[in-house]
Structures are given as structure tokens and as C-alpha cells.
Design a protein around this motif. Structure first.
Motif, PDB file in Angstrom:
ATOM      1  N   ASP A   1       0.827  -1.203   0.000  1.00  0.00           N
ATOM      2  CA  ASP A   1       0.000   0.000   0.000  1.00  0.00           C
ATOM      3  C   ASP A   1       0.864   1.257   0.000  1.00  0.00           C
ATOM      4  OD1 ASP A   1      -2.181  -1.612   0.170  1.00  0.00           O
ATOM      5  OD2 ASP A   1      -3.022  -0.689   1.964  1.00  0.00           O
ATOM      6  N   SER A   2       0.377   2.292  -0.665  1.00  0.00           N
ATOM      7  CA  SER A   2       1.050   3.581  -0.615  1.00  0.00           C
ATOM      8  C   SER A   2       0.089   4.668  -1.084  1.00  0.00           C
ATOM      9  CB  SER A   2       2.322   3.583  -1.484  1.00  0.00           C
ATOM     10  OG  SER A   2       3.114   4.726  -1.221  1.00  0.00           O
ATOM     11  N   PHE A   3       0.486   5.912  -0.891  1.00  0.00           N
ATOM     12  CA  PHE A   3      -0.267   7.040  -1.435  1.00  0.00           C
ATOM     13  C   PHE A   3       0.713   8.148  -1.795  1.00  0.00           C
ATOM     14  CE2 PHE A   3      -0.262   7.650   3.205  1.00  0.00           C
ATOM     15  CZ  PHE A   3       0.227   8.947   3.320  1.00  0.00           C
ATOM     16  N   ASP A   4       0.245   9.064  -2.619  1.00  0.00           N
ATOM     17  CA  ASP A   4       1.089  10.178  -3.026  1.00  0.00           C
ATOM     18  C   ASP A   4       0.188  11.351  -3.398  1.00  0.00           C
ATOM     19  OD1 ASP A   4       3.711  11.171  -3.397  1.00  0.00           O
ATOM     20  OD2 ASP A   4       3.451  11.089  -5.570  1.00  0.00           O
ATOM     21  N   TYR A   5       0.738  12.553  -3.350  1.00  0.00           N
ATOM     22  CA  TYR A   5      -0.035  13.734  -3.713  1.00  0.00           C
ATOM     23  C   TYR A   5       0.929  14.864  -4.065  1.00  0.00           C
ATOM     24  CZ  TYR A   5       1.143  15.298   1.013  1.00  0.00           C
ATOM     25  OH  TYR A   5       1.825  15.651   2.150  1.00  0.00           O
ATOM     26  N   ALA A   6       0.399  15.859  -4.755  1.00  0.00           N
ATOM     27  CA  ALA A   6       1.131  17.095  -5.043  1.00  0.00           C
ATOM     28  C   ALA A   6       0.114  18.179  -5.341  1.00  0.00           C
ATOM     29  CB  ALA A   6       2.084  16.912  -6.221  1.00  0.00           C
ATOM     30  N   LEU A   7       0.404  19.384  -4.903  1.00  0.00           N
ATOM     31  CA  LEU A   7      -0.448  20.534  -5.196  1.00  0.00           C
ATOM     32  C   LEU A   7       0.271  21.382  -6.229  1.00  0.00           C
ATOM     33  CD1 LEU A   7      -3.023  22.117  -4.581  1.00  0.00           C
ATOM     34  CD2 LEU A   7      -1.794  23.270  -2.725  1.00  0.00           C
ATOM     35  N   ASN A   8      -0.234  21.349  -7.462  1.00  0.00           N
ATOM     36  CA  ASN A   8       0.351  22.099  -8.563  1.00  0.00           C
ATOM     37  C   ASN A   8      -0.653  23.148  -9.020  1.00  0.00           C
ATOM     38  OD1 ASN A   8       2.627  20.436  -8.491  1.00  0.00           O
ATOM     39  ND2 ASN A   8       1.750  18.983  -9.966  1.00  0.00           N
ATOM     40  N   GLY A   9      -0.372  24.406  -8.682  1.00  0.00           N
ATOM     41  CA  GLY A   9      -1.331  25.451  -8.978  1.00  0.00           C
ATOM     42  C   GLY A   9      -2.610  25.231  -8.193  1.00  0.00           C
ATOM     43  N   ASN A  10      -3.747  25.233  -8.878  1.00  0.00           N
ATOM     44  CA  ASN A  10      -5.037  25.016  -8.231  1.00  0.00           C
ATOM     45  C   ASN A  10      -5.451  23.552  -8.234  1.00  0.00           C
ATOM     46  OD1 ASN A  10      -5.579  27.632  -7.465  1.00  0.00           O
ATOM     47  ND2 ASN A  10      -6.686  28.150  -9.335  1.00  0.00           N
ATOM     48  N   ILE A  11      -4.607  22.653  -8.706  1.00  0.00           N
ATOM     49  CA  ILE A  11      -4.986  21.246  -8.818  1.00  0.00           C
ATOM     50  C   ILE A  11      -4.231  20.404  -7.789  1.00  0.00           C
ATOM     51  CG2 ILE A  11      -5.137  19.229 -10.305  1.00  0.00           C
ATOM     52  CD1 ILE A  11      -6.975  21.530 -11.124  1.00  0.00           C
ATOM     53  N   LEU A  12      -5.011  19.737  -6.937  1.00  0.00           N
ATOM     54  CA  LEU A  12      -4.442  18.723  -6.054  1.00  0.00           C
ATOM     55  C   LEU A  12      -4.452  17.400  -6.803  1.00  0.00           C
ATOM     56  CD1 LEU A  12      -3.499  17.701  -3.209  1.00  0.00           C
ATOM     57  CD2 LEU A  12      -5.918  17.200  -2.768  1.00  0.00           C
ATOM     58  N   HIS A  13      -3.278  16.833  -7.013  1.00  0.00           N
ATOM     59  CA  HIS A  13      -3.137  15.510  -7.614  1.00  0.00           C
ATOM     60  C   HIS A  13      -2.968  14.510  -6.474  1.00  0.00           C
ATOM     61  CE1 HIS A  13      -1.952  17.291 -11.631  1.00  0.00           C
ATOM     62  NE2 HIS A  13      -1.713  18.301 -10.817  1.00  0.00           N
ATOM     63  N   ALA A  14      -3.721  13.430  -6.481  1.00  0.00           N
ATOM     64  CA  ALA A  14      -3.630  12.444  -5.407  1.00  0.00           C
ATOM     65  C   ALA A  14      -3.809  11.041  -5.970  1.00  0.00           C
ATOM     66  CB  ALA A  14      -4.675  12.712  -4.327  1.00  0.00           C
ATOM     67  N   ALA A  15      -3.122  10.087  -5.356  1.00  0.00           N
ATOM     68  CA  ALA A  15      -3.220   8.685  -5.756  1.00  0.00           C
ATOM     69  C   ALA A  15      -3.105   7.802  -4.527  1.00  0.00           C
ATOM     70  CB  ALA A  15      -2.132   8.326  -6.759  1.00  0.00           C
ATOM     71  N   VAL A  16      -3.912   6.752  -4.494  1.00  0.00           N
ATOM     72  CA  VAL A  16      -3.823   5.707  -3.473  1.00  0.00           C
ATOM     73  C   VAL A  16      -3.676   4.394  -4.214  1.00  0.00           C
ATOM     74  CG1 VAL A  16      -4.962   4.568  -1.536  1.00  0.00           C
ATOM     75  CG2 VAL A  16      -5.295   7.023  -1.915  1.00  0.00           C
ATOM     76  N   ILE A  17      -2.663   3.581  -3.857  1.00  0.00           N
ATOM     77  CA  ILE A  17      -2.415   2.341  -4.587  1.00  0.00           C
ATOM     78  C   ILE A  17      -2.313   1.158  -3.637  1.00  0.00           C
ATOM     79  CG2 ILE A  17      -1.137   3.642  -6.357  1.00  0.00           C
ATOM     80  CD1 ILE A  17       1.367   2.009  -5.242  1.00  0.00           C
ATOM     81  N   ASP A  18      -2.554  -0.022  -4.201  1.00  0.00           N
ATOM     82  CA  ASP A  18      -2.425  -1.286  -3.471  1.00  0.00           C
ATOM     83  C   ASP A  18      -1.855  -2.313  -4.436  1.00  0.00           C
ATOM     84  OD1 ASP A  18      -2.629  -3.585  -1.988  1.00  0.00           O
ATOM     85  OD2 ASP A  18      -4.802  -3.496  -1.726  1.00  0.00           O
ATOM     86  N   ALA A  19      -0.572  -2.621  -4.285  1.00  0.00           N
ATOM     87  CA  ALA A  19       0.072  -3.606  -5.141  1.00  0.00           C
ATOM     88  C   ALA A  19      -0.249  -5.009  -4.645  1.00  0.00           C
ATOM     89  CB  ALA A  19       1.588  -3.389  -5.160  1.00  0.00           C
ATOM     90  N   MET A  20      -0.527  -5.919  -5.572  1.00  0.00           N
ATOM     91  CA  MET A  20      -0.894  -7.282  -5.201  1.00  0.00           C
ATOM     92  C   MET A  20       0.247  -7.963  -4.455  1.00  0.00           C
ATOM     93  SD  MET A  20      -0.403  -9.553  -8.693  1.00  0.00           S
ATOM     94  CE  MET A  20      -0.290 -11.077  -7.763  1.00  0.00           C
ATOM     95  N   GLY A  21      -0.122  -8.925  -3.600  1.00  0.00           N
ATOM     96  CA  GLY A  21       0.877  -9.732  -2.919  1.00  0.00           C
ATOM     97  C   GLY A  21       1.334  -9.126  -1.609  1.00  0.00           C
ATOM     98  N   HIS A  22       2.418  -9.694  -1.092  1.00  0.00           N
ATOM     99  CA  HIS A  22       2.949  -9.297   0.202  1.00  0.00           C
ATOM    100  C   HIS A  22       4.460  -9.215   0.117  1.00  0.00           C
ATOM    101  CE1 HIS A  22      -1.020 -10.022   2.003  1.00  0.00           C
ATOM    102  NE2 HIS A  22      -1.053 -11.134   1.284  1.00  0.00           N
ATOM    103  N   GLY A  23       5.056  -8.607   1.121  1.00  0.00           N
ATOM    104  CA  GLY A  23       6.502  -8.597   1.237  1.00  0.00           C
ATOM    105  C   GLY A  23       7.187  -7.770   0.170  1.00  0.00           C
ATOM    106  N   LEU A  24       8.426  -8.179  -0.159  1.00  0.00           N
ATOM    107  CA  LEU A  24       9.260  -7.389  -1.059  1.00  0.00           C
ATOM    108  C   LEU A  24       8.682  -7.287  -2.456  1.00  0.00           C
ATOM    109  CD1 LEU A  24      12.922  -8.342  -0.080  1.00  0.00           C
ATOM    110  CD2 LEU A  24      11.837  -6.100   0.065  1.00  0.00           C
ATOM    111  N   ASP A  25       8.023  -8.336  -2.951  1.00  0.00           N
ATOM    112  CA  ASP A  25       7.436  -8.262  -4.287  1.00  0.00           C
ATOM    113  C   ASP A  25       6.425  -7.115  -4.369  1.00  0.00           C
ATOM    114  OD1 ASP A  25       8.927 -10.363  -5.152  1.00  0.00           O
ATOM    115  OD2 ASP A  25       7.346 -11.867  -4.947  1.00  0.00           O
ATOM    116  N   ALA A  26       5.558  -7.021  -3.361  1.00  0.00           N
ATOM    117  CA  ALA A  26       4.555  -5.961  -3.354  1.00  0.00           C
ATOM    118  C   ALA A  26       5.211  -4.593  -3.198  1.00  0.00           C
ATOM    119  CB  ALA A  26       3.550  -6.202  -2.231  1.00  0.00           C
TER     120      ALA A  26
END
Length: 409
Positions: free
Chosen positions: A197-222
Motif C-alpha cells: 500500500d502507498s499514497f502520493d499527492y502534489a499541489l500544482n497550482g489550483n490542482i491537487l493531484h492524489a493517488a492511493v495504490i495497493d500492489a498485489m501480494g505481500h513482502g518485497l514483491d509488493a
């Protein structure tokens, strides 16, 4: 025309901050804390502590160091230091028989990295103004020196951390960001074993860019897949404009690197901070929840889009319009698919009930505090179980013009 003389002499406060800034630049990280203690002593302060948040967001842990007061960790949720940390406000506590214990949030921009605690005989407005500025400088110093040492990481770590979690924490942006128009906050569980799992964001001008992700699996592969996904997202965000192009770029990166049997679910969002217009691509994630006045009013559905890595068609963008004060809660499936005591999955309905119950129980303490409270409530509802990654990420849209500066005395 007579010569105009400008007074550039140093006042006491400027000299103190200037000495700290001048000396800190070349000091090794382990000498920063003693330097801070020395400078606080110059204004009559004593028993200086630097408290850093542990990774699980449960404790504020004292940073060890010469000349620092090192006590026991204190709970974030039920302490004066915790109130200063969560609210980003100075907390003053009268001491017996005299003196004042001050807890000052260490703000890196709008992200609170810790708390500085100290004791003074008495506190006036000049003291408060100087200490507020001093705490801001201390926060900047800690963040800067953090890149050169493991000392601060080790202080925050309260139990062994997996390699995958190490990767994920390095990947994350600041856990909170707040500007007058919009605020974001995120939290990962299990803090010391998170992988995909992870998330990321950035505020560029008037636009908030945001992402939430979930990579399949567990451990180092994920963790490896999540690293590629976030890297591709950041690259696309800095090159392209549309959500559809971001999705396509991430999809290509994952499929090329890992092949057809691997995928990443994701939510990609644009929020116009001036208008509240929100664009959403949902690639295999649970639908975000729209929270208004403390209650869930709807799930923000979007057109079906294949998870990233499956080579899906260009996604259709779903548009929503937020009202001032609305919150959007994104979460990964580890929140709702955990099995509880009766053997059933936790489920979306229980999640919604928890959100509503907390919204009705007491007034908002601010986005960061509210999200932390929700995360810990959900964990208790699951009897402390977090067998899969469980991420929460929340956006609060406040609206209003962005082209002004707030000037503080």
C-alpha cells in the motif's frame, strides 16, 4: 536629499535565531539537539525535550541527546504534547509551584514532525512569538539533518520493521499537508510490516493531484511493485495533464516490468482547489466515501476500470462536485476484508458506521487527528488484527481564493 538610514541592527530574538542557524549548518546531526538546548537556555528555558512521532502514530518518543531532558514516551491521544502535535498549536501547562511547561509543534510546512517541550519561569507575548519562530527553525533543521543520519529514524522505531515497510516509508510524502483551500492526511497499517500500500499527492497550482495504490501480494514483491507504480505516477504527473494519461503510463510501466500476472489497484484524483470539482479514476479499488458534516452521504462510484498492469482501455473519468467542508475518504481493501470475531469480513457497512459514530461523538479535532482516531477505532473494531495492508487517505476541501498570504505577528 538627505541620506536615509535603515536600521539593520539585530534584536535579541534575531541574534538567537541567527546564531542557531549559522552554527547548525555545519554541525553533525548528533550535535543539533545540544545546540537547541543551549539556545533555549539563553532565554531562560530548561528541561528541553524533542519528541518525535513513532511510526504507528501512537506515541511521541523523546529524542536522546546530550543536554536534552529524556523521559518516557507519551501517548499522542491523551497528553499535552499530543494535543500540540495533533492540532499544530502551542499548549501551555502551569507547573507547581511555579513556571510554565510549553509544548510547541515542530511544523515542517504544515506537516507536524514532532513537539519541542521546555519549561520557563513565566511566559509573555514576546516569549511566545520567539519560541514559535524557534520551533519552526528547529523543525526545518530536523528535517534537513534527517537526510544525513539514521538517528531520528531509530528514535521513532518502537519495534522491528520489515524491509518492505522500510521501502514504503521512504517512498511516502509527508503524512499531512494543509493550505487554506485543502488539507490531506494519510495513515498506513500495519506500520512496521506494510508492503504494497502507498499514497502520493502534489499541489500544482489550483490542482491537487492524489493517488492511493495497493500492489498485489505481500513482502518485497509488493513493495517493489508499489515503488514502480508510485515512480511512474510521479513521472506522469510531472509530464502529462490528464488522469487518463497517468493511468495509461502507470499501466504500461507495471505490465512491462512485471508481466501480465501482476497488477496494482489504484485511485487517481484531481481536485480543483478553487472550485471543488473532482475527477476520479477508480482502478479496482473500493469506492471512496464522501463525508459531509461528519456523516457518510454517498460512495463516489466511477466507471469500471481494470487494475493497473492489465492493459485496460483508456478509463472514463467520473466527475464530482464537492461542497465546502466535504471530506473524501479513500481506503484499501485491507480495511474491509479483514475477518472479525464472528468470522465475517469487516465490510463497508461497518466502516461507514464507524465513520458516522465518530462524527456524531465529538466535534472535529482537525483532519489529522480525526483520521488517526478513525484508524485506531477501526483497529480496535478488528480486535487489533491487521493481517493485510490497510491504508486510509483523506482529503478535505475548504475552497476560497489561493492568491493571498497570511501574515503572522
Amino acid at each position: 536629499m538627505g541620506e536615509v538610514r535603515v536600521d539593520r541592527s539585530e534584536g535579541f530574538g534575531e541574534r538567537l535565531l541567527g546564531v542557531l542557524l549559522d552554527r547548525a549548518r555545519l554541525l553533525p546531526p548528533q550535535l543539533i539537539a545540544p545546540l537547541i538546548a543551549d539556545e533555549v537556555a539563553r532565554i531562560g528555558g530548561c528541561d528541553v525535550s524533542i519528541l518525535l512521532q513513532d511510526y504507528a502514530q501512537e506515541l511521541l518518543v523523546p529524542l536522546p541527546g546530550s543536554k536534552l531532558h529524556v523521559g518516557q514516551p507519551v501517548p499522542v491521544g491523551d497528553s499535552s504534547a499530543g494535543r500540540a502535535f495533533l492540532r499544530g498549536e502551542v499548549v501551555e501547562v502551569a507547573q507547581s509551584p511555579s513556571g510554565v511547561r510549553m509544548f510547541l509543534p515542530l511544523l515542517d510546512g504544515s506537516d507536524t514532525v514532532g513537539v519541542m517541550a521546555l519549561t520557563l519561569d513565566a511566559v509573555g507575548d514576546d516569549d511566545r512569538r520567539l519560541l514559535r519562530r524557534l520551533s519552526g527553525l528547529v523543525a526545518d533543521m530536523l528535517v534537513t539533518k534527517n537526510a544525513y543520519t539514521d538517528q531520528f529514524f531509530q528514535a521513532r522505531r518502537r519495534e522491528p520493521m520489515s524491509v518492505s515497510a522500510e521501502i514504503q516509508w521512504t517512498l511516502l510524502p509527508p503524512l499531512t499537508m494543509s493550505v487554506p483551500q485543502v488539507e490531506v492526511a494519510g495513515i498506513l497499517e500495519p506500520a512496521y510490516r506494510v508492503a504494497g500500500d502507498s499514497f502520493d499527492y502534489a499541489l500544482n497550482g489550483n490542482i491537487l493531484h492524489a493517488a492511493v495504490i495497493d500492489a498485489m501480494g505481500h513482502g518485497l514483491d509488493a513493495a517493489t511493485m508499489a515503488t514502480v507504480a508510485i515512480g511512474a505516477y510521479r513521472h506522469a504527473r510531472r509530464v502529462f495533464i490528464s488522469l487518463a494519461e497517468k493511468y495509461a503510463f502507470m499501466d504500461d510501466a507495471i505490465s512491462r516490468q512485471f508481466g501480465p500476472d501482476h497488477f496494482v489497484t489504484a485511485q487517481l484524483m484531481h481536485v480543483n482547489t478553487a472550485t471543488g470539482e473532482m475527477e476520479l479514476v477508480n482502478a479496482g479499488h473500493p469506492a471512496p466515501l464522501l463525508i459531509r458534516d461528519g456523516r457518510v452521504v454517498q460512495q463516489l462510484e466511477s466507471a469500471t476500470t481494470l487494475p493497473i498492469g492489465f492493459g485496460g482501455e483508456m478509463p472514463r473519468i467520473r466527475e464530482h462536485t464537492l461542497q465546502q467542508g466535504d471530506r473524501v475518504l479513500c481506503y484499501t481493501d485491507g480495511i474491509i476484508e479483514e475477518h472479525v470475531g464472528d468470522g465475517e469480513q469487516f465490510g463497508e457497512e461497518r466502516l461507514i458506521r464507524c465513520v458516522n459514530r465518530l462524527g456524531e461523538a465529538e466535534p472535529s479535532q482537525g483532519l489529522r487527528a480525526d483520521l488517526r482516531r478513525l484508524s485506531h477505532t477501526l483497529k480496535r473494531e478488528r480486535s487489533g488484527r491487521t493481517s493485510d495492508d490497510a491504508t486510509l487517505f483523506m482529503i478535505e476541501w475548504r475552497g476560497g481564493p489561493a492568491d493571498h498570504l497570511a501574515v503572522l505577528d
